[in-house]
Design a protein around this motif. Sequence first.
Motif, PDB file in Angstrom:
ATOM      1  N   ILE A 105      20.806   5.748  -3.632  1.00 43.05           N
ATOM      2  CA  ILE A 105      19.971   4.692  -3.084  1.00 43.05           C
ATOM      3  C   ILE A 105      19.455   3.750  -4.167  1.00 43.05           C
ATOM      4  O   ILE A 105      19.385   4.102  -5.341  1.00 43.05           O
ATOM      5  N   HIS A 106      19.117   2.555  -3.730  1.00 50.58           N
ATOM      6  CA  HIS A 106      18.441   1.566  -4.573  1.00 50.58           C
ATOM      7  C   HIS A 106      17.474   0.835  -3.644  1.00 50.58           C
ATOM      8  O   HIS A 106      17.857  -0.097  -2.933  1.00 50.58           O
ATOM      9  N   LEU A 107      16.232   1.289  -3.654  1.00 50.23           N
ATOM     10  CA  LEU A 107      15.261   0.806  -2.675  1.00 50.23           C
ATOM     11  C   LEU A 107      14.653  -0.533  -3.087  1.00 50.23           C
ATOM     12  O   LEU A 107      14.887  -1.039  -4.180  1.00 50.23           O
ATOM     13  N   LYS A 108      13.876  -1.089  -2.182  1.00 43.53           N
ATOM     14  CA  LYS A 108      13.265  -2.401  -2.381  1.00 43.53           C
ATOM     15  C   LYS A 108      12.353  -2.400  -3.607  1.00 43.53           C
ATOM     16  O   LYS A 108      11.535  -1.493  -3.799  1.00 43.53           O
ATOM     17  N   SER A 109      12.487  -3.420  -4.442  1.00 45.43           N
ATOM     18  CA  SER A 109      11.675  -3.537  -5.650  1.00 45.43           C
ATOM     19  C   SER A 109      10.349  -4.229  -5.356  1.00 45.43           C
ATOM     20  O   SER A 109      10.169  -4.838  -4.299  1.00 45.43           O
ATOM     21  N   GLY A 110       9.426  -4.141  -6.314  1.00 45.95           N
ATOM     22  CA  GLY A 110       8.169  -4.867  -6.230  1.00 45.95           C
ATOM     23  C   GLY A 110       6.990  -4.092  -5.695  1.00 45.95           C
ATOM     24  O   GLY A 110       5.932  -4.666  -5.419  1.00 45.95           O
ATOM     25  N   CYS A 111       7.161  -2.763  -5.537  1.00 47.90           N
ATOM     26  CA  CYS A 111       6.058  -1.958  -5.009  1.00 47.90           C
ATOM     27  C   CYS A 111       6.055  -0.591  -5.683  1.00 47.90           C
ATOM     28  O   CYS A 111       6.052   0.446  -5.029  1.00 47.90           O
ATOM     29  N   GLN A 112       6.026  -0.588  -7.002  1.00 47.08           N
ATOM     30  CA  GLN A 112       6.179   0.655  -7.750  1.00 47.08           C
ATOM     31  C   GLN A 112       5.040   1.635  -7.535  1.00 47.08           C
ATOM     32  O   GLN A 112       5.269   2.846  -7.443  1.00 47.08           O
ATOM     33  N   ASP A 113       3.808   1.152  -7.488  1.00 46.59           N
ATOM     34  CA  ASP A 113       2.689   2.092  -7.360  1.00 46.59           C
ATOM     35  C   ASP A 113       1.565   1.561  -6.472  1.00 46.59           C
ATOM     36  O   ASP A 113       0.478   2.136  -6.439  1.00 46.59           O
ATOM     37  N   TYR A 114       1.808   0.504  -5.734  1.00 46.74           N
ATOM     38  CA  TYR A 114       0.785  -0.047  -4.854  1.00 46.74           C
ATOM     39  C   TYR A 114       0.561   0.915  -3.692  1.00 46.74           C
ATOM     40  O   TYR A 114       1.519   1.379  -3.066  1.00 46.74           O
ATOM     41  N   PRO A 115      -0.684   1.266  -3.364  1.00 41.20           N
ATOM     42  CA  PRO A 115      -0.949   2.217  -2.266  1.00 41.20           C
ATOM     43  C   PRO A 115      -0.410   1.713  -0.929  1.00 41.20           C
ATOM     44  O   PRO A 115      -0.695   0.583  -0.519  1.00 41.20           O
ATOM     45  N   LEU A 116       0.369   2.545  -0.264  1.00 45.12           N
ATOM     46  CA  LEU A 116       0.998   2.137   0.983  1.00 45.12           C
ATOM     47  C   LEU A 116       0.119   2.357   2.214  1.00 45.12           C
ATOM     48  O   LEU A 116       0.516   2.016   3.327  1.00 45.12           O
ATOM     49  N   ASP A 117      -1.079   2.943   2.014  1.00 41.21           N
ATOM     50  CA  ASP A 117      -1.964   3.184   3.150  1.00 41.21           C
ATOM     51  C   ASP A 117      -3.028   2.106   3.306  1.00 41.21           C
ATOM     52  O   ASP A 117      -3.947   2.233   4.121  1.00 41.21           O
TER      53      ASP A 117
END
Length: 291
Positions: A157-169
């Motif tokens: 896989i190669h997932l979407k970039s730009g959200c390395q550690d931003y909280p997803l909740d």
Amino acid sequence: MYKKFLLYVFYTLLLLTTRPGRATILKLATWNVEWLVSQKDTQNFPIPQDVNLRQSADFKMLLHYGGKLQADIIALQEVGSIETLNLIFPKDQYLFYISKDPIAQHTALAVRKNIFKDIKQNSDLTELSHIDRFRPLRSGLDITLYTKQSSMRILVIHLKSGCQDYPLDRPKLKPSCILLKDQQPIIQKWIQNRVKEKQAFIIIGDFNRVVSPQDLFFKSLSNIDLYFPTAYKANPCWEGNYFIDGFIIDPNANKWFLPDSLRVMKYKEQSNDAQNKLSDHCPVSVKLLVP
């Protein structure tokens, strides 16, 4: 020194307690090769104007590191074509598989010849690509590897970039995080299907997310005990950071995992110019004792 001795004893016992010819130590690696595209690839798929195509000398450097890696299975990201991949992994040594995405960046797999009894390329996990309404992303490359005694399913896989550690909740997410979060249930469903089949599997590649079993993205992937070899570890590649490249190993495949086998192959060249010619990612590897 004592720790290395214990590991030597451990590996020796593993081999002695496994009947001859029934198990093989395999090196499994993942490597984002950063826009590994040729001039010919650009005729088939458009690429951003700011991407610098590699020159002959650059491919020779990558060929050197591909040989130095000495891996049996290499998951690759950002590959333009199998023809271009042959420039850094010799086709007389490896078999090659690549996703069918209509873009310049593909997920791919190189498998050393004469190791597996059979290899099957399953349908791409195209749902990962289709979540963006405006442009396609990267599909997952789905491969089953068969030995005489077992089988292992690999999802590159190669997932979407730009959200390395931003909280997803958080109630309001930036667009890149929304897309990454939308990819999570797709992987979750893929895992559920493998669990139903009792199929050993490894998800491998560039998650574009700091890999942690406590992170919301990974925490709810499955109710089985998934193993993350890179979790809570710092990646020494370039200036160093937590791993976004790595492996998710299910309990069946985790029985084959060799402890303390996680490695990162750093480049000898450390200049900014070298990073552009090589890759902004270093190869990451583990070893398995596969029956």
